[in-house]
Design an enzyme around this catalytic site. Structure first.
Site, short mmCIF file in Angstrom:
data_model
loop_
_atom_site.label_atom_id
_atom_site.label_comp_id
_atom_site.label_asym_id
_atom_site.label_seq_id
_atom_site.Cartn_x
_atom_site.Cartn_y
_atom_site.Cartn_z
N ASN A 30 0.81 -1.22 0.00
CA ASN A 30 0.00 0.00 0.00
C ASN A 30 0.85 1.27 0.00
O ASN A 30 0.44 2.29 -0.54
CB ASN A 30 -0.90 -0.04 1.24
CG ASN A 30 -1.45 1.32 1.59
OD1 ASN A 30 -2.34 1.84 0.92
ND2 ASN A 30 -0.89 1.93 2.64
N SER A 58 -2.79 0.04 -6.58
CA SER A 58 -2.48 0.86 -7.75
C SER A 58 -3.29 2.15 -7.67
O SER A 58 -3.41 2.75 -6.59
CB SER A 58 -2.80 0.04 -9.02
OG SER A 58 -2.64 0.81 -10.17
N TYR A 102 3.66 10.17 -11.42
CA TYR A 102 2.84 9.27 -10.61
C TYR A 102 2.19 8.22 -11.52
O TYR A 102 2.21 7.02 -11.23
CB TYR A 102 1.78 10.09 -9.86
CG TYR A 102 0.88 9.27 -8.97
CD1 TYR A 102 1.39 8.48 -7.95
CD2 TYR A 102 -0.50 9.28 -9.16
CE1 TYR A 102 0.55 7.73 -7.13
CE2 TYR A 102 -1.35 8.54 -8.34
CZ TYR A 102 -0.82 7.76 -7.33
OH TYR A 102 -1.65 7.02 -6.53
N LYS A 108 2.52 4.09 -11.47
CA LYS A 108 1.38 3.17 -11.29
C LYS A 108 1.14 2.32 -12.55
O LYS A 108 0.72 1.17 -12.45
CB LYS A 108 0.12 3.94 -10.88
CG LYS A 108 0.21 4.57 -9.49
CD LYS A 108 0.32 3.55 -8.34
CE LYS A 108 0.24 4.20 -6.97
NZ LYS A 108 0.38 3.26 -5.85
P1 NAP Z 1 -1.36 8.39 2.72
O1 NAP Z 1 -2.35 8.65 3.82
O2 NAP Z 1 -0.38 9.47 2.39
O3 NAP Z 1 -0.60 7.03 3.02
C1 NAP Z 1 0.59 6.68 2.36
C2 NAP Z 1 1.36 5.75 3.23
O4 NAP Z 1 2.55 5.35 2.53
C3 NAP Z 1 1.81 6.42 4.54
O5 NAP Z 1 1.73 5.48 5.57
C4 NAP Z 1 3.27 6.76 4.25
O6 NAP Z 1 4.10 6.81 5.41
C5 NAP Z 1 3.64 5.53 3.42
N1 NAP Z 1 4.94 5.69 2.78
C6 NAP Z 1 5.41 6.68 1.98
N2 NAP Z 1 6.68 6.45 1.66
C7 NAP Z 1 7.04 5.29 2.26
C8 NAP Z 1 8.22 4.51 2.32
N3 NAP Z 1 9.35 4.90 1.70
N4 NAP Z 1 8.21 3.36 3.04
C9 NAP Z 1 7.11 2.96 3.69
N5 NAP Z 1 5.98 3.66 3.71
C10 NAP Z 1 5.94 4.81 2.99
O7 NAP Z 1 -2.14 8.12 1.34
P2 NAP Z 1 -3.20 7.00 0.88
O8 NAP Z 1 -4.21 7.73 0.07
O9 NAP Z 1 -3.65 6.15 2.00
O10 NAP Z 1 -2.30 6.16 -0.13
C11 NAP Z 1 -2.06 4.78 0.00
C12 NAP Z 1 -1.84 4.19 -1.39
O11 NAP Z 1 -3.01 4.41 -2.18
C13 NAP Z 1 -0.68 4.81 -2.18
O12 NAP Z 1 0.00 3.79 -2.87
C14 NAP Z 1 -1.37 5.74 -3.16
O13 NAP Z 1 -0.62 5.93 -4.33
C15 NAP Z 1 -2.65 4.96 -3.42
N6 NAP Z 1 -3.77 5.74 -3.94
C16 NAP Z 1 -4.38 6.72 -3.18
C17 NAP Z 1 -5.46 7.39 -3.72
C18 NAP Z 1 -6.26 8.43 -2.96
O14 NAP Z 1 -7.21 8.95 -3.55
N7 NAP Z 1 -5.97 8.74 -1.72
C19 NAP Z 1 -5.91 7.12 -5.02
C20 NAP Z 1 -5.26 6.15 -5.74
C21 NAP Z 1 -4.21 5.46 -5.20
P3 NAP Z 1 4.56 8.17 6.12
O15 NAP Z 1 3.44 8.53 7.04
O16 NAP Z 1 5.81 7.79 6.82
O17 NAP Z 1 4.78 9.17 5.01
#
Ligand code: NAP
Length: 300
Positions: free
Chosen positions: A100, A151, A165, A169
């Site tokens: 994730n 993804s 980005y 993906k």
């Molecule tokens: P988020 O709240 O920013 O969570 C991202 C997580 O990834 C955080 O725990 C962050 O940790 C961690 N992370 C970043 N760099 C890292 C590293 N080097 N090693 C380990 N952990 C790391 O955002 P989210 O929306 O939940 O995103 C989770 C996933 O969903 C991501 O892959 C994102 O691309 C994908 N996604 C999100 C959306 C959306 O609408 N939100 C849409 C499509 C896809 P820290 O707290 O330490 O930074």
């Protein structure tokens, strides 16, 4: 059977509760989908190796039974190995991994330094590969396993200002699809979960921070302004999906023993995903150029 009843049964038979339950390792559990998924898997009776870059004793997951919070930075392979090791020592095996952790490197390609692009791929692509490589021996031990790669809609269709980005993906999508053919032969299922537009996570603030670090050349200013207006409208159209909903889809993917590969996780992106996958290339590109290409207003 309810997980608690199963646990009591196992206890009365003298079996270790932890080793009878399924175990998942999830990356990026500090916030957002990772945090929601850790809570959801735990509520369904799974052991959870909830990993994050900076664990803290205040983290709400620490108090949950069956959850082990431990450090894992996907850019640090030693931390991947040790998180798996302590998790498997604690729970007795590994059944699933949820990749994730990730972030959105938003902004113009021309303004983005090469080091940031490397970081985007290290976290969103190479980190996933490293976690899978480290987890596979545990799946081989079990004779089966499930890998869920988070993804994005940005792994299906592209938009301006998020090219890097999207690139990460799309790479994840291609890798996962090809890997699924290989790993089916090893009884390991590969799944892709595709969310989009969920605002109750830290994703938007991190992306905005990344974007703000790079200066926009003046000749792009009108384009960027107009594109931001399109994005603001998109965000309003798509409001509503939550991390909890995405966590349920991640769980569904991890526990689905069918050979289905992709799970679109949020309603808002379904029309665009359908357009990309079900119309001709020409029709799709004409639609995207008309709807999403910024048109600077006259005089700009
Ligand atoms: P988020 O709240 O920013 O969570 C991202 C997580 O990834 C955080 O725990 C962050 O940790 C961690 N992370 C970043 N760099 C890292 C590293 N080097 N090693 C380990 N952990 C790391 O955002 P989210 O929306 O939940 O995103 C989770 C996933 O969903 C991501 O892959 C994102 O691309 C994908 N996604 C999100 C959306 C959306 O609408 N939100 C849409 C499509 C896809 P820290 O707290 O330490 O930074």
């Amino acid at each position: 059977m309810h997980p608690r009843i199963t646990a009591l049964l196992h206890e009365s038979l003298g079996l270790s509760v932890w080793s009878m339950k399924k175990t998942v390792l999830i990356t990026g559990c500090s916030t957002g989908f990772g945090l929601a998924s850790a809570k959801h898997f735990a509520a369904q009776g799974w052991n959870v190796i909830a990993t994050m870059r900076t664990p803290s004793p205040e983290q709400e997951l620490v108090a949950l039974p069956g959850v082990l919070v431990t450090r894992l930075d996907v850019q640090d392979r030693t931390s991947i190995d040790s998180a798996l090791k302590v998790g498997v020592e604690r729970f007795g095996g590994l059944d699933a991994v949820v990749n994730n952790a990730g972030f959105g490197l938003h902004g113009l390609f021309e303004s983005t330094p090469r080091e940031k692009i490397l970081e985007q791929f290290e976290v969103n692509v190479f980190g996933v590969m490293d976690v899978i490589r480290a987890a596979l021996p545990y799946f081989v031990q079990r004779g089966e396993g499930a890998i869920v790669n988070v993804s994005s809609g940005a792994g299906v269709f592209t938009l301006p200002m998020i090219s890097l980005y999207c690139a990460s993906k799309f790479a994840l999508e291609g890798f996962s699809e090809a890997l699924s053919y290989e790993l089916t032969s090893q009884n390991v299922r590969v799944k892709l979960v595709e969310p989009g537009g969920v605002v109750d996570t830290h994703f938007v603030s991190r992306s905005a921070e990344e974007q703000s670090q790079n200066a926009v050349p003046p000749r792009y200013e009108a384009f960027v302004r107009a594109t931001n207006e399109v994005f603001a409208k998109l965000r309003n159209d798509r409001a509503g999906a939550t991390s909890e909903e995405v966590a349920k889809v991640i769980y569904e993917a991890a526990t689905d023993t069918s050979d289905r590969l992709r799970y679109v996780a949020t309603e808002g992106i379904k029309p665009l995903v359908k357009m990309r996958r079900e119309t001709s290339e020409d029709a799709y590109l004409a639609f995207m150029r008309e709807r999403f290409l910024a048109k600077p207003s006259p005089g700009q």
